[in-house]
Design a protein around this motif. Structure first.
Motif, short mmCIF file in Angstrom:
data_model
loop_
_atom_site.label_atom_id
_atom_site.label_comp_id
_atom_site.label_asym_id
_atom_site.label_seq_id
_atom_site.Cartn_x
_atom_site.Cartn_y
_atom_site.Cartn_z
N ILE A 57 -113.78 117.04 23.25
CA ILE A 57 -113.26 116.86 24.52
C ILE A 57 -113.81 116.21 25.61
O ILE A 57 -114.84 116.18 26.20
CB ILE A 57 -112.96 118.18 24.94
CG1 ILE A 57 -111.91 118.91 23.67
CG2 ILE A 57 -112.10 118.60 26.45
CD1 ILE A 57 -111.84 120.83 24.54
N LEU A 71 -107.92 114.83 25.42
CA LEU A 71 -107.64 115.24 26.49
C LEU A 71 -107.97 117.98 26.30
O LEU A 71 -108.69 118.30 27.38
CB LEU A 71 -106.80 116.01 26.85
CG LEU A 71 -106.28 114.60 27.40
CD1 LEU A 71 -104.56 114.44 27.90
CD2 LEU A 71 -106.95 113.45 28.56
N GLY A 72 -107.78 118.45 24.90
CA GLY A 72 -107.96 119.31 25.16
C GLY A 72 -108.16 119.49 23.30
O GLY A 72 -108.94 118.29 22.74
N GLU A 75 -105.54 117.87 21.45
CA GLU A 75 -104.20 117.09 22.57
C GLU A 75 -105.49 115.72 22.24
O GLU A 75 -106.00 115.93 23.05
CB GLU A 75 -103.83 117.74 23.70
CG GLU A 75 -103.35 116.86 24.63
CD GLU A 75 -102.44 117.76 25.87
OE1 GLU A 75 -103.13 118.47 26.37
OE2 GLU A 75 -101.78 117.32 26.59
N LEU A 130 -114.76 117.36 40.99
CA LEU A 130 -115.54 117.03 39.82
C LEU A 130 -116.50 116.44 40.15
O LEU A 130 -116.70 115.05 41.74
CB LEU A 130 -115.31 116.38 38.79
CG LEU A 130 -114.00 117.03 37.76
CD1 LEU A 130 -113.12 116.06 37.18
CD2 LEU A 130 -114.81 117.93 37.44
N LYS A 141 -115.93 108.93 30.07
CA LYS A 141 -115.36 110.18 30.17
C LYS A 141 -113.92 110.47 30.66
O LYS A 141 -113.71 109.04 31.51
CB LYS A 141 -116.67 110.71 30.83
CG LYS A 141 -116.00 112.56 30.89
CD LYS A 141 -116.88 113.49 31.07
CE LYS A 141 -116.84 114.54 31.13
NZ LYS A 141 -117.65 115.67 31.36
N THR A 143 -110.74 113.15 31.55
CA THR A 143 -110.47 114.07 32.09
C THR A 143 -109.22 114.79 32.94
O THR A 143 -108.78 113.77 32.98
CB THR A 143 -111.70 114.83 32.37
OG1 THR A 143 -110.77 116.52 32.17
CG2 THR A 143 -111.85 115.06 33.93
N ARG A 144 -108.58 115.73 32.43
CA ARG A 144 -107.19 116.50 32.71
C ARG A 144 -107.95 116.92 33.87
O ARG A 144 -109.05 117.62 33.89
CB ARG A 144 -106.48 116.69 31.80
CG ARG A 144 -104.92 117.29 32.91
CD ARG A 144 -103.55 118.19 32.13
NE ARG A 144 -104.22 118.27 30.96
CZ ARG A 144 -103.86 118.61 29.82
NH1 ARG A 144 -102.53 117.39 29.70
NH2 ARG A 144 -104.26 119.03 28.89
N THR A 145 -107.79 116.52 35.01
CA THR A 145 -107.91 117.11 36.44
C THR A 145 -106.62 117.52 38.02
O THR A 145 -105.26 117.02 37.81
CB THR A 145 -109.66 117.04 36.68
OG1 THR A 145 -109.61 117.35 37.81
CG2 THR A 145 -109.42 115.45 37.12
N VAL A 146 -106.99 117.57 38.80
CA VAL A 146 -106.61 116.99 39.53
C VAL A 146 -107.12 116.53 41.24
O VAL A 146 -107.77 116.52 40.99
CB VAL A 146 -105.76 118.67 40.67
CG1 VAL A 146 -105.78 119.87 39.56
CG2 VAL A 146 -107.46 119.49 40.86
N PRO A 151 -101.91 116.85 39.49
CA PRO A 151 -102.08 117.16 38.14
C PRO A 151 -102.53 115.38 37.78
O PRO A 151 -101.61 115.18 38.01
CB PRO A 151 -101.13 117.93 37.90
CG PRO A 151 -99.94 118.67 38.31
CD PRO A 151 -100.32 117.61 39.42
#
Lengths: 188, 106
Positions: A57, A71-72, A75, A130, A141, A143-146, A151
């Protein structure tokens, strides 16, 4: 769809901020796919497709014309140049025959902002909490984040090179944020 | 900043990426059991929760991250996360929680 398609990215400004230490722009249109695959199938899918989907991930693989990211646990997300579309569709059609998985074309859903320059980390960190030190967020790297509560998918393709991939409905909001940031930066 | 350890991403992530998803380890009755349940039993399953003061096992959702649900032991008084673990693990016993607390304290 032919390979010279033009997406309505919902935005027309190609460049939002251009300075020596920071450049923010809307990246050109890409094709995008969201993949949901059983983790137990991933080795076989990689063998059959040659997509090089990362298993960890947050991992990614940047190829010549495509960028695959995990992403997961089940996913994956594929971003590719528009002219890679036919090649990818063929691969996906083949995969759909032999595996239980879900592949969704989300090309029109997302757009991507690119941030380049020595101040890129600072600019991303204004809206995203982050830890972006190279130790915790190394090159490659994702990542999904905000970002400012919107989102996003954050990608790091170089030490000073970030991508903020967001839904196009959030794009004017994030662009507005960067525009205000550019104004403040010029005034400071 | 308040950090939560995601057992899937295996790293500490900001709290803003997560969503609370109620008490953990509540088993949903199967269709046949549901038919046999009285209204009182059903309402108990639907609405009655322990509302623990202290260490509470609860579900969390890494909504803006890996998109997975996981369980956590959190102290509802101090809001401190003692441990997060994947769904499928048994409810930790009081002695296990104490062990985790001792390990965290030193």
């Amino acid at each position: 769809m032919s390979s010279d398609m033009k997406f309505d990215q919902g935005l027309t400004l190609p460049e939002i901020l251009s300075g020596n230490d920071l450049k923010i722009m809307l990246l050109p249109e890409k094709v995008r796919y969201s993949l949901r695959i059983k983790p137990s199938d991933i080795a076989a899918v990689n063998k059959a497709s040659g997509l090089k989907l990362p298993r960890k991930i947050g991992g990614s693989n940047l190829g010549k014309d495509q960028f695959v990211m995990c992403l997961g646990p089940d996913e994956w997300f594929v971003v590719a140049n528009v002219d890679a579309r036919d090649r990818l569709e063929k691969i996906f059609a083949k995969l759909e025959k032999s595996f239980t998985l879900s592949i969704t074309d989300v090309s029109h859903r997302n757009i991507c902002f690119g941030l380049m320059g020595a101040d890129a980390v600072k600019a991303v960190n204004i809206g995203c909490p982050l830890d972006l030190s190279l130790e915790h967020f190394p090159v490659g790297k994702v990542t999904r984040t905000v970002f400012e509560s919107a989102p996003i998918i954050l990608t790091r393709t170089g030490e000073d090179n970030f991508g903020i991939e967001c839904w196009r409905s959030f794009a004017p909001y994030i662009r507005g944020f960067f525009e205000r940031y550019a104004t403040d930066k010029a005034a400071a | 900043m308040f950090l939560i350890h995601c057992p899937h991403c295996q790293e500490d992530r900001p709290e803003i990426e997560f969503a609370y998803a109620g008490e953990a380890h509540i088993v949903r009755p199967g269709p046949e059991q549901q038919d046999a349940m009285s209204d009182a039993e059903w309402s108990e399953f639907m609405f009655i929760r322990d509302n623990v003061r202290g260490e509470h096992c609860e579900r969390w959702w890494h909504a803006n991250g890996c998109n997975m649900f996981f369980n956590a032991v959190r102290n509802t008084v101090s809001d401190k996360f003692i441990k997060t673990y994947k769904i499928g693990h048994k409810r930790p016993s009081a002695s296990q929680i104490q062990k985790w607390k001792d390990a965290a304290n030193g």
